[in-house]
Write a protein that holds these residues in place. Structure first.
Motif, PDB file in Angstrom:
ATOM      1  N   GLN A  39      26.373 -13.958  19.157  1.00  0.00           N
ATOM      2  CA  GLN A  39      27.550 -13.622  19.939  1.00  0.00           C
ATOM      3  C   GLN A  39      27.226 -13.745  21.412  1.00  0.00           C
ATOM      4  N   ALA A  40      28.127 -14.329  22.165  1.00  0.00           N
ATOM      5  CA  ALA A  40      28.023 -14.393  23.625  1.00  0.00           C
ATOM      6  C   ALA A  40      29.209 -13.624  24.209  1.00  0.00           C
ATOM      7  N   PRO A  41      29.097 -13.153  25.441  1.00  0.00           N
ATOM      8  CA  PRO A  41      30.217 -12.438  26.066  1.00  0.00           C
ATOM      9  C   PRO A  41      31.499 -13.265  26.020  1.00  0.00           C
ATOM     10  N   GLY A  42      32.570 -12.644  25.542  1.00  0.00           N
ATOM     11  CA  GLY A  42      33.855 -13.322  25.477  1.00  0.00           C
ATOM     12  C   GLY A  42      34.045 -14.195  24.254  1.00  0.00           C
ATOM     13  N   LYS A  43      33.037 -14.267  23.421  1.00  0.00           N
ATOM     14  CA  LYS A  43      33.132 -15.074  22.204  1.00  0.00           C
ATOM     15  C   LYS A  43      33.107 -14.172  20.980  1.00  0.00           C
ATOM     16  N   GLU A  44      33.681 -14.679  19.883  1.00  0.00           N
ATOM     17  CA  GLU A  44      33.630 -13.925  18.629  1.00  0.00           C
ATOM     18  C   GLU A  44      32.224 -13.989  18.044  1.00  0.00           C
ATOM     19  N   ARG A  45      31.820 -12.936  17.377  1.00  0.00           N
ATOM     20  CA  ARG A  45      30.523 -12.966  16.711  1.00  0.00           C
ATOM     21  C   ARG A  45      30.631 -13.858  15.478  1.00  0.00           C
ATOM     22  N   GLU A  46      29.518 -14.447  15.135  1.00  0.00           N
ATOM     23  CA  GLU A  46      29.470 -15.388  14.016  1.00  0.00           C
ATOM     24  C   GLU A  46      28.258 -15.096  13.149  1.00  0.00           C
ATOM     25  N   GLY A  47      28.474 -15.008  11.854  1.00  0.00           N
ATOM     26  CA  GLY A  47      27.371 -14.909  10.915  1.00  0.00           C
ATOM     27  C   GLY A  47      26.719 -16.276  10.800  1.00  0.00           C
ATOM     28  N   VAL A  48      25.511 -16.414  11.283  1.00  0.00           N
ATOM     29  CA  VAL A  48      24.831 -17.710  11.336  1.00  0.00           C
ATOM     30  C   VAL A  48      24.171 -18.043  10.007  1.00  0.00           C
ATOM     31  N   SER A  49      23.341 -17.134   9.531  1.00  0.00           N
ATOM     32  CA  SER A  49      22.628 -17.372   8.286  1.00  0.00           C
ATOM     33  C   SER A  49      22.137 -16.049   7.731  1.00  0.00           C
ATOM     34  N   CYS A  50      22.219 -15.906   6.410  1.00  0.00           N
ATOM     35  CA  CYS A  50      21.769 -14.689   5.735  1.00  0.00           C
ATOM     36  C   CYS A  50      21.045 -15.054   4.451  1.00  0.00           C
ATOM     37  N   ILE A  51      20.203 -14.136   3.982  1.00  0.00           N
ATOM     38  CA  ILE A  51      19.447 -14.369   2.756  1.00  0.00           C
ATOM     39  C   ILE A  51      19.548 -13.141   1.870  1.00  0.00           C
ATOM     40  N   SER A  52      19.790 -13.394   0.591  1.00  0.00           N
ATOM     41  CA  SER A  52      20.021 -12.321  -0.363  1.00  0.00           C
ATOM     42  C   SER A  52      18.748 -11.567  -0.705  1.00  0.00           C
ATOM     43  N   SER A  53      18.890 -10.243  -0.869  1.00  0.00           N
ATOM     44  CA  SER A  53      17.757  -9.430  -1.301  1.00  0.00           C
ATOM     45  C   SER A  53      17.458  -9.645  -2.778  1.00  0.00           C
ATOM     46  N   MET A  54      18.458 -10.070  -3.531  1.00  0.00           N
ATOM     47  CA  MET A  54      18.318 -10.148  -4.986  1.00  0.00           C
ATOM     48  C   MET A  54      17.578 -11.409  -5.414  1.00  0.00           C
ATOM     49  N   ASP A  55      18.047 -12.569  -4.962  1.00  0.00           N
ATOM     50  CA  ASP A  55      17.493 -13.807  -5.493  1.00  0.00           C
ATOM     51  C   ASP A  55      17.152 -14.840  -4.421  1.00  0.00           C
ATOM     52  N   GLY A  56      17.259 -14.438  -3.153  1.00  0.00           N
ATOM     53  CA  GLY A  56      16.889 -15.364  -2.094  1.00  0.00           C
ATOM     54  C   GLY A  56      17.916 -16.429  -1.789  1.00  0.00           C
ATOM     55  N   THR A  57      19.102 -16.315  -2.384  1.00  0.00           N
ATOM     56  CA  THR A  57      20.127 -17.308  -2.053  1.00  0.00           C
ATOM     57  C   THR A  57      20.522 -17.144  -0.585  1.00  0.00           C
ATOM     58  N   THR A  58      20.973 -18.223  -0.005  1.00  0.00           N
ATOM     59  CA  THR A  58      21.227 -18.241   1.431  1.00  0.00           C
ATOM     60  C   THR A  58      22.666 -18.595   1.753  1.00  0.00           C
ATOM     61  N   TYR A  59      23.055 -18.191   2.927  1.00  0.00           N
ATOM     62  CA  TYR A  59      24.359 -18.538   3.485  1.00  0.00           C
ATOM     63  C   TYR A  59      24.123 -19.161   4.853  1.00  0.00           C
ATOM     64  N   TYR A  60      24.850 -20.223   5.157  1.00  0.00           N
ATOM     65  CA  TYR A  60      24.799 -20.833   6.489  1.00  0.00           C
ATOM     66  C   TYR A  60      26.220 -21.073   6.990  1.00  0.00           C
ATOM     67  N   ALA A  61      26.440 -20.776   8.238  1.00  0.00           N
ATOM     68  CA  ALA A  61      27.701 -21.149   8.856  1.00  0.00           C
ATOM     69  C   ALA A  61      27.787 -22.669   8.925  1.00  0.00           C
ATOM     70  N   ASP A  62      28.994 -23.218   8.828  1.00  0.00           N
ATOM     71  CA  ASP A  62      29.174 -24.669   8.868  1.00  0.00           C
ATOM     72  C   ASP A  62      28.587 -25.263  10.149  1.00  0.00           C
ATOM     73  N   SER A  63      28.655 -24.511  11.225  1.00  0.00           N
ATOM     74  CA  SER A  63      28.203 -25.012  12.527  1.00  0.00           C
ATOM     75  C   SER A  63      26.698 -25.235  12.606  1.00  0.00           C
ATOM     76  N   VAL A  64      25.937 -24.668  11.669  1.00  0.00           N
ATOM     77  CA  VAL A  64      24.478 -24.791  11.744  1.00  0.00           C
ATOM     78  C   VAL A  64      23.866 -25.437  10.502  1.00  0.00           C
ATOM     79  N   LYS A  65      24.674 -25.757   9.515  1.00  0.00           N
ATOM     80  CA  LYS A  65      24.142 -26.358   8.281  1.00  0.00           C
ATOM     81  C   LYS A  65      23.400 -27.640   8.592  1.00  0.00           C
ATOM     82  N   GLY A  66      22.233 -27.778   7.993  1.00  0.00           N
ATOM     83  CA  GLY A  66      21.421 -28.966   8.208  1.00  0.00           C
ATOM     84  C   GLY A  66      20.535 -28.888   9.433  1.00  0.00           C
ATOM     85  N   ARG A  67      20.742 -27.881  10.270  1.00  0.00           N
ATOM     86  CA  ARG A  67      19.935 -27.738  11.496  1.00  0.00           C
ATOM     87  C   ARG A  67      19.109 -26.448  11.501  1.00  0.00           C
ATOM     88  N   PHE A  68      19.642 -25.399  10.923  1.00  0.00           N
ATOM     89  CA  PHE A  68      18.955 -24.104  10.922  1.00  0.00           C
ATOM     90  C   PHE A  68      18.455 -23.788   9.512  1.00  0.00           C
TER      91      PHE A  68
END
Length: 125
Positions: A39-68
């Motif tokens: 999040q930057a001042p004046g911008k909405e916060r964005e969930g960039v990437s997360c990893i599950s505690s259960m099985d390690g599955t991941t989530y990536y925002a479309d804006s960072v897929k393939g780069r992060f």
């Protein structure tokens, strides 16, 4: 007491790479999923990437897929965010987050309960 301490934020040129680290404490990675928001001042916060505690599955925002890439070192108890091909629009304060959920998607699309202090990433020439 849940604590999240980020490190690694700095100034980097467009196209460059950077690795953020987060040292979590006060909770078990077996029950708490972890991830990164930005999040930057004046911008909405964005969930960039997360990893599950259960099985390690991941989530990536479309804006960072393939780069992060998110990674969790259970032995060292550290969370990483590897960022490549950085763009000026990636300039933000990056926050390490966690909540008592086993779902990476739920963590990254909701409002996490716990936040670190943030690390500034600036992409500029």
């Amino acid at each position: 007491q849940v604590q999240l301490v980020e490190s690694g934020g700095e100034l980097v040129q467009p196209g460059g790479s950077l690795r953020l680290s987060c040292a979590p404490s006060g909770f078990s990675l077996d029950w708490y999923s972890v991830g990164w928001f930005r999040q930057a001042p004046g911008k909405e916060r964005e969930g960039v990437s997360c990893i599950s505690s259960m099985d390690g599955t991941t989530y990536y925002a479309d804006s960072v897929k393939g780069r992060f890439t998110i990674a969790r070192d259970n032995a060292k108890y550290i969370l990483y965010l590897h960022m490549t091909n950085l763009k000026p629009e990636d300039t933000d304060v990056y926050y390490c987050v966690t909540d008592r959920t086993m779902s990476a998607d739920y963590l990254c699309t909701g409002v996490p309960e716990y936040w670190g202090q943030g690390a500034q990433v600036t992409v500029s020439s």
